[in-house]
Write a protein that holds these residues in place. Structure first.
Motif, PDB file in Angstrom:
ATOM      1  N   THR A 226      71.968  72.286 -27.307  1.00  0.00           N
ATOM      2  CA  THR A 226      71.978  72.314 -28.771  1.00  0.00           C
ATOM      3  C   THR A 226      73.157  73.097 -29.354  1.00  0.00           C
ATOM      4  O   THR A 226      73.670  72.759 -30.419  1.00  0.00           O
ATOM      5  CB  THR A 226      70.665  72.919 -29.301  1.00  0.00           C
ATOM      6  N   LEU A 227      73.596  74.150 -28.645  1.00  0.00           N
ATOM      7  CA  LEU A 227      74.628  75.029 -29.188  1.00  0.00           C
ATOM      8  C   LEU A 227      76.037  74.725 -28.680  1.00  0.00           C
ATOM      9  O   LEU A 227      77.020  75.182 -29.259  1.00  0.00           O
ATOM     10  CB  LEU A 227      74.279  76.497 -28.876  1.00  0.00           C
ATOM     11  N   ARG A 228      76.124  73.984 -27.581  1.00  0.00           N
ATOM     12  CA  ARG A 228      77.426  73.592 -27.016  1.00  0.00           C
ATOM     13  C   ARG A 228      78.378  74.782 -26.905  1.00  0.00           C
ATOM     14  O   ARG A 228      79.388  74.866 -27.623  1.00  0.00           O
ATOM     15  CB  ARG A 228      78.059  72.481 -27.849  1.00  0.00           C
ATOM     16  N   PRO A 229      78.093  75.721 -25.993  1.00  0.00           N
ATOM     17  CA  PRO A 229      78.921  76.930 -25.878  1.00  0.00           C
ATOM     18  C   PRO A 229      80.273  76.642 -25.241  1.00  0.00           C
ATOM     19  O   PRO A 229      80.510  75.558 -24.694  1.00  0.00           O
ATOM     20  CB  PRO A 229      78.073  77.819 -24.959  1.00  0.00           C
ATOM     21  N   ASP A 230      81.147  77.643 -25.298  1.00  0.00           N
ATOM     22  CA  ASP A 230      82.447  77.546 -24.630  1.00  0.00           C
ATOM     23  C   ASP A 230      82.361  77.940 -23.171  1.00  0.00           C
ATOM     24  O   ASP A 230      83.176  77.498 -22.350  1.00  0.00           O
ATOM     25  CB  ASP A 230      83.453  78.458 -25.342  1.00  0.00           C
TER      26      ASP A 230
END
Length: 236
Positions: free
Chosen positions: A47-51
């Protein structure tokens, strides 16, 4: 999620360690999202699509290796394994599953931050020109040429293929099995001596002092790492 500070999901079940990691990361320019379980971490990643993701292997609800495999079904986000398991077989399994790097507990904060920065730079697409520089080493993947201080170095076809695999994974630990599979094929995956021999040949051609390499570093029992992140001149 890269608009301001790189976002890092920390998937770790120990609250105290999560707190330490949050403080460390946010003090050093990252944004930290804490996930206390494998399930929560997978949901947050989706959901947050982190780096970046920092992942403990010893999670209560699911083994960390399973988490890596689940992530790699849909994501190329860099994954740094942070684990108390120091066995070479575990490190190899994590890397072969798709992790980018590993740090063993207890860890030095400086080392973890350095690994995160390298993994983050690897996430930036820098393949527009196919020309890469690492200090005095230049690799032109388009014209299949390698230079040291502007002097062209002749490589055999196998040496070049081996170097190409390392270039495409620069800053990342590449296991013996990965190198064997991509350079020699699946029938040679147990022949670690092949890799050692050709790495020694590459060091003689590319390193100032092959006994003290600065480009082609050994990860004992696991494989090799091209030490510096690749930088494409076209992006500068």
């Amino acid at each position: 999620m890269t608009a301001e500070r790189p976002a890092v999901i920390v998937i770790e079940d120990e609250p105290q360690l999560r707190h330490v990691l949050r403080t460390t990361l946010e003090t050093n320019g990252f944004r930290c999202i804490e996930s206390e379980s494998a399930h929560r971490g997978l949901v947050d990643a989706k959901t947050l699509r982190p780096d970046l993701i920092v992942l403990d292997l010893g999670l209560p609800d699911r083994d960390g290796l399973q988490v890596i495999r689940a992530l790699r079904l849909w994501s190329t986000v860099p994954i740094i394994v942070l684990t108390a398991r120091s066995e070479e077989s575990t490190k190899i399994a994590a890397l072969d599953a798709g992790a980018d790097d590993y740090v063993t507990k207890p860890f030095h904060v400086g080392e973890l931050l350095a690994r995160l920065r390298v993994a983050l730079r690897r996430g930036i697409d820098c393949n527009a020109s196919g020309i890469y520089d690492i200090d005095s080493l230049r690799i032109d993947l388009v014209h299949r040429q390698v230079f040291i201080n502007a002097r062209e170095i002749h490589l055999t076809p196998i040496e070049y293929r081996l170097l190409t695999v390392l270039v495409k994974n620069a800053g990342r630990v590449v296991t013996y099995n990965h190198l064997l599979r991509h350079v020699w094929g699946p029938t040679k995956i147990e022949q670690h001596d092949f890799v050692r021999t050709y790495i020694a040949d590459l060091r003689r051609k590319l390193e100032v002092d092959p006994a003290r390499p600065v480009y082609l570093l050994t990860e004992v029992g696991v494989g090799y790492r091209l030490s510096a992140p690749i930088i494409d001149r076209a992006t500068n």
